[in-house]
Each structure stands twice: as C-alpha cells, then as structure tokens.
Scaffold this active site. Structure first.
Site, mmCIF file in Angstrom:
data_model
loop_
_atom_site.group_PDB
_atom_site.id
_atom_site.type_symbol
_atom_site.label_atom_id
_atom_site.label_comp_id
_atom_site.label_asym_id
_atom_site.label_seq_id
_atom_site.Cartn_x
_atom_site.Cartn_y
_atom_site.Cartn_z
ATOM 1 C CB THR A 159 91.496 61.509 26.722
ATOM 2 O OG1 THR A 159 92.688 61.791 27.480
ATOM 3 C CG2 THR A 159 90.325 61.409 27.679
ATOM 4 C CE LYS A 213 93.965 64.842 31.572
ATOM 5 N NZ LYS A 213 93.766 63.407 31.293
ATOM 6 C CG HIS A 266 93.227 66.470 35.214
ATOM 7 N ND1 HIS A 266 92.379 67.300 34.499
ATOM 8 C CD2 HIS A 266 92.569 65.289 35.360
ATOM 9 C CE1 HIS A 266 91.269 66.643 34.220
ATOM 10 N NE2 HIS A 266 91.348 65.433 34.727
ATOM 11 C CE LYS A 315 87.719 39.137 46.382
ATOM 12 N NZ LYS A 315 86.314 38.686 46.381
ATOM 13 C CB ALA A 350 83.916 56.785 28.204
ATOM 14 N N GLY A 405 90.396 65.173 28.127
ATOM 15 C CA GLY A 405 89.327 64.649 27.295
ATOM 16 C C GLY A 405 87.959 65.072 27.791
ATOM 17 C CB THR A 406 86.564 65.513 31.195
ATOM 18 O OG1 THR A 406 86.775 64.147 31.573
ATOM 19 C CG2 THR A 406 85.260 66.010 31.810
#
EC number: 1.17.1.8
Length: 253
Positions: free
Chosen positions: A88, A146, A142, A37, A112, A152-153
């Site tokens: 990742t 990428k 993906h 903003k 994560a 990584g997942t």
C-alpha cells in the site's frame, strides 16, 4: 509474505518460479541462496532489474514497502513484466501514471490493498450497508511494525463507502479534540482509527450507527497464508488485463 508467495507458486503446477529477490539488509533471506525446495534451482538475487533481465518472467509479485513499491513497479513495466502489487501507499496520481505506462505497453498490472477474499467481502458488505447506515467509522488493527497508517485496506473500504453515500460530516459540530487526533483521521465526513500493537496481525471493523441500533462488519486475518488464494488468482488473471487495476475486488467473478 514473500516466503508464502514462493511456497504457493512452487505448489501450483500451473505456475513456475523463475526468480526471487532478497533484501540482505533485512536478514530475511540471503542473496544468492536457494529458495523453496532444494531442487528448484531458483537463485535469489539482490537486484530486481538483474533478476528480470535474466529470468524474463511474465509476472512480478511485490510485497515490499511503500518506498520500494513504486520504483519496483516502474522497473517491472520497463521490462514488460506485469506487476501484482500487495504493497500500500500509492497515491492516486501514481496509479494514474502507472495505468498510462501499462496501456502504452499493452499489459496489465494490479495494486491490491488486500488479497483476502474475506476482506474483500467485508469491503463490499460495508459499501452495501452505507446506503442505509450513512453514519460510520472504521477501526483497523495491525502490528506495531506496520509502516503506514491508516492501512490500505481501510482507505479502500472508505473509498467504497464514499461511493455509496453522500458526504456527511458526523458528530457534534461543536465537538473539540482535547487531545489532537483523538477522533481519528478524517475521510469524507467519517473517521478512520488505526491501532498499532505487538501481537496483533490484521483486523478491521466497520461500525455503523443509527437511531436505536448499530451494525458491525468485521474481518480478522490470522495467517499470511490466507492471502495466497487471492494472489494466485491475480497472477493468473493479470495475463488477460490491460491497464493498472486498483483493488482485487475487480478480479472476483
């Protein structure tokens, strides 16, 4: 992802955005410009150390790339800032090293592979199923830009599956790859397949096979906003954690 994080922070009265870092080489945001903003007064700087030194934040959120994530995390810890990393590519050795730094400083950090609640549940359900369906393969999809493969997942999913089953080398012992890599990447006896195509955002399918039946557990992400509830939770919970945590599932009640 950075823009989504900024939007989420600005919309949460419990959080305050104190700085942002923009890489002018990507053209995504110009250093020195305002973000969010118009009345936020937050300046986007091009140097992470400068931003941390001036703003002294509690938490750094990083969604950059594998090459930048490690030095960014080290810089954050040097300033006593808790890193929440959604990038990742960290090796197990790097995670151990970062955990030691965190504990020496008495602060926490999070790496994560995925912040999506649905993706975390997909991983948990897959680990549960692996106890009964030890034959499994992972297919992850993906976009073609990428940088890392497998994702990584998918690696985190594979790790959880391997903890729930003994290593089992699947397929015909005499099978032959006519084209190298056709069977995918090998992990603890099973395979991970990475699909990279334009028009794809992020999906993963875990396929289990047994005599006369198959089980498929699939998660689809369609928008970056879907990761933000998890990022929000991580920012708040990391304040009471010591050490480097690997995996957002540890933050779910």
């Amino acid at each position: 992802m950075g823009r989504e994080v900024v939007k989420m922070v600005l919309e949460d009265p419990e959080l305050q955005l104190v700085a942002a870092i923009g890489n002018t080489s990507t053209g995504a945001v110009d250093a020195g410009s305002l973000v969010g903003k118009p009345d936020t007064g937050v300046i986007v700087l091009s140097n992470l150390a400068d931003a941390l030194s001036v703003s002294r934040p509690d938490v750094l959120v990083d969604f950059t790339n594998p090459k930048s994530a490690m030095p960014n995390t080290e810089t954050a810890l040097a300033y006593g800032v808790r890193p929440v990393i959604g990038t990742t590519g960290f090796t197990p050795e790097q995670i151990v090293e970062l955990d030691k730094i965190c504990r020496d400083k008495g602060i926490g950090g999070l790496i994560a592979p995925n912040f999506s609640i649905g993706a975390i549940l997909m991983m948990k359900f897959s680990a549960m199923a692996a106890k009964y369906f030890p034959h499994v393969e992972i297919i992850e999809y993906h976009g073609d830009q990428k940088l890392d493969a497998p994702s990584g997942t998918s690696i985190k999913t594979a790790e959880l599956i391997s903890q729930a089953r003994q290593e089992l080398r699947q397929g015909n012992p005499n099978e032959e790859e006519v084209i190298e890599g056709a069977r995918g990447g090998y992990y603890d006896g099973f395979r991970i397949h990475s699909v990279r195509l334009p028009g794809v955002f992020a999906q993963q399918e875990v396929v289990f096979g047994a005599f006369g039946q198959t089980l498929k557990i699939r998660h689809d992400s369609f928008d970056r906003a879907g990761y933000m509830p998890g990022v929000n939770t991580a920012i708040k919970k990391i304040m009471s954690v010591t050490g480097m945590v690997y995996g957002f599932e540890h933050f779910l009640d």
